[in-house]
Design an enzyme around this catalytic site. Sequence first.
Site, PDB file in Angstrom:
ATOM      1  N   GLU A 147       1.732   0.852   8.304  1.00 43.98           N
ATOM      2  CA  GLU A 147       2.275  -0.390   9.073  1.00 43.98           C
ATOM      3  C   GLU A 147       3.215   0.823  10.095  1.00 43.98           C
ATOM      4  OE1 GLU A 147       3.753  -2.809   5.370  1.00 43.98           O
ATOM      5  OE2 GLU A 147       2.726  -0.454   5.569  1.00 43.98           O
ATOM      6  N   TYR A 192       8.001   3.635  -3.573  1.00 40.17           N
ATOM      7  CA  TYR A 192       9.211   2.823  -2.787  1.00 40.17           C
ATOM      8  C   TYR A 192       9.575   1.804  -3.521  1.00 40.17           C
ATOM      9  CZ  TYR A 192       7.370  -1.648   0.156  1.00 40.17           C
ATOM     10  OH  TYR A 192       7.628  -2.138   0.925  1.00 40.17           O
ATOM     11  N   ASP A 203       2.630  -1.703   2.444  1.00 35.24           N
ATOM     12  CA  ASP A 203       3.427  -1.521   1.552  1.00 35.24           C
ATOM     13  C   ASP A 203       3.211  -2.149   0.665  1.00 35.24           C
ATOM     14  OD1 ASP A 203       5.009   0.007   2.961  1.00 35.24           O
ATOM     15  OD2 ASP A 203       6.161  -0.520   3.819  1.00 35.24           O
TER      16      ASP A 203
END
Length: 710
Positions: A32, A321, A105
């Site tokens: 991303e 994350y 992600d």
Amino acid sequence: MPTSTKSKTKTTTKKKTTRKRVTPGKNLVIVESPAKAKTIEKYLGRNYKVVASVGHIRDLKKSTMSVDIENDYEPQYINIRGKAPLINSLKKEAKAAKAVYLASDPDREGEAISWHLAHILNLPLEEKNRVVFNEITKDAVKNAFKEPRQIDVDLVDAQQARRVLDRLVGYSISPILWKKVKKGLSAGRVQSIALKLIVDRENEINAFIPEEYWSIDGEFKKGTKKFKASFWGIDGKKHPLKTNEDVIKVMERLDGPDFNVDKVEKKERRRNAPLPYTTSSMQQDAANKLNFRTRKTMMVAQQLYEGLTLGSQGHQGLITYMRTDSTRISPVAQSAAHNYIADQFGEKYSKHGSKVKNASGAQDAHEAIRPSNVFNTPDAIAKYLDKDQLKLYTLIWNRFVASQMVAAIFDTVKVNLSQNGVIFIANGSQVKFDGYLRIYNDSDKSNMLPEMEENETVKKANVKPEQHFTQPPARYSEATLIKTLEENGVGRPSTYAPTLETIQKRYYVRLSAKRFEPTELGEIVNKLIVEFFPNIVNTEFTAEMEKDLDEVEEGKRQWIEVVDQFYKPFAKELENAEEGMEKIQIKDEPAGFDCDVCGSPMVIKLGRFGKFYACSNFPDCRNTKAIVKEIGVKCPLCHEGNIIERKTKKNRIFYGCDRYPDCEFTSWDKPIGRDCPKSGHFLVEKKVRGGGKQVVCSNDECDYQEEKQK
């Protein structure tokens, strides 16, 4: 091209395609963000080229519903405006690549981004080109590339179902609110519940009637040692003190200084370490301990996840994350924590090998939020981080290490004292073994009592009655609102920050002393939604829907079925609202002065960024003025104008001269109208940590400061 990932029968509708490639080049990896791309490319080496999609490349059109209700709620995706050059570049790179890997992600949004990329680049869904990792470290990234998988269409369906539901709710209710109340309003599955919670709490506060009650606290002595005890009851029964008369009756029974020790009860109490952070618990702690807004917490966490340059270590991802509701820790991370704890504090402090049970509904493909490398202590990497990054990293690091340590053990003692049937109770505790408290600050402190035995006597030093009144429930802070939403099963880790931002942007609520207060507009909108769309603001209904969506993610239900189950009754509510909702006129408040352009009365209007003055003769006269607050201080720059309090578009207060643009003086800190006795620069009032204010010099190079004020 079908836009749903699967048909109702769960058969993949996309046909397998064969792509003709030019001479094979490097392996192409798409992530991303550019920051993430930079880190990963260094780990993978010369045979890989890593590029960024810069978020989503396809989305629903903003100007229309973009959901075909008559055709199984088919989403009508378009390429995002302005991304054509990027899409063309990605197509060119993919065509020339040896292989294409999608490394967005590891959550629903990331899976959807990969699915859209696969569509744009004509990649077969059967191809194992999806790569996921929970932390951006060399080992994690390289291991992930050894085990690529297919795009998880169940995960994509779950994301798509949420997106469609949000569109159906927002793009259906909002136009009704525009017609009945005013333009620019919105409603949503999570934001409407958040607003209702805030309004309901305000109603509780307004309806609250304080009740009187009393306490009696005493100071006692055993030899030379003093300790405190509080009144509990009379003649073996707990006795509430509701009035001053109740207190007088108790005080009349006290005679002399001697109290008998009736009972000494000793226990050992264990306090377990806290669980490692989920997104919501991190947001709550960052708000309470660091004074971070939710949006800021997520922004800084994103920076830590994507990585920073740590001197000779190079670019490193510092945390796992940050969008997760899991408290799971990988065996590798547990082992590393054990080694660190054993080395620093001894084996007895480590709880290596204990299992953690996840909260109901947690998406356990993820881990909890933890440092990628526990040996990167906050002190060791402090010089490479800015102050906000260091604060949040320290919070995460301490919480993780504490979570892998054993319980703290306390010796507690409870002592009953009595005289003439009047009972006081003293409670004491002492840390016997600090366990996780060795590293994790806790609010509890030891409260030592002198050693006492039953049937001995202690002396009363003094007794103090005090009147109190019950307090209304507190308004929600960002932390307590997130906690309440999570406890009710409303929303998911990625939704909390944007939800809080939206209800403020729409001016449904405002922050007053860091607490949410509903505006008149917010109360009106909430009343209408509660009346005409009760399911939207029903926490049980919304939590049940979240469970249904989780089942889509697990492959147990079809997304179209879940959306249809919601929409059919919702469509009837829409019809009722269109017919039954009355138009509401929000009256403008008189400003108390006339327009300096046309002479008509000025009024106070409500706009996107709050209230402002406007001419009542609009649209013939479009004169407007900002509502300013004078602070009674002359401008220290021009010495002619007055300093006024203003707000940025992001609602941050600053101070400026009312002669702007002729005078461009501005200051984030409040000038006080005096000059510094050392440097001659103007003095300002700053907020200080722990509450209170302090007068300091506005010149950063001058160290003049006055005593703190509470």
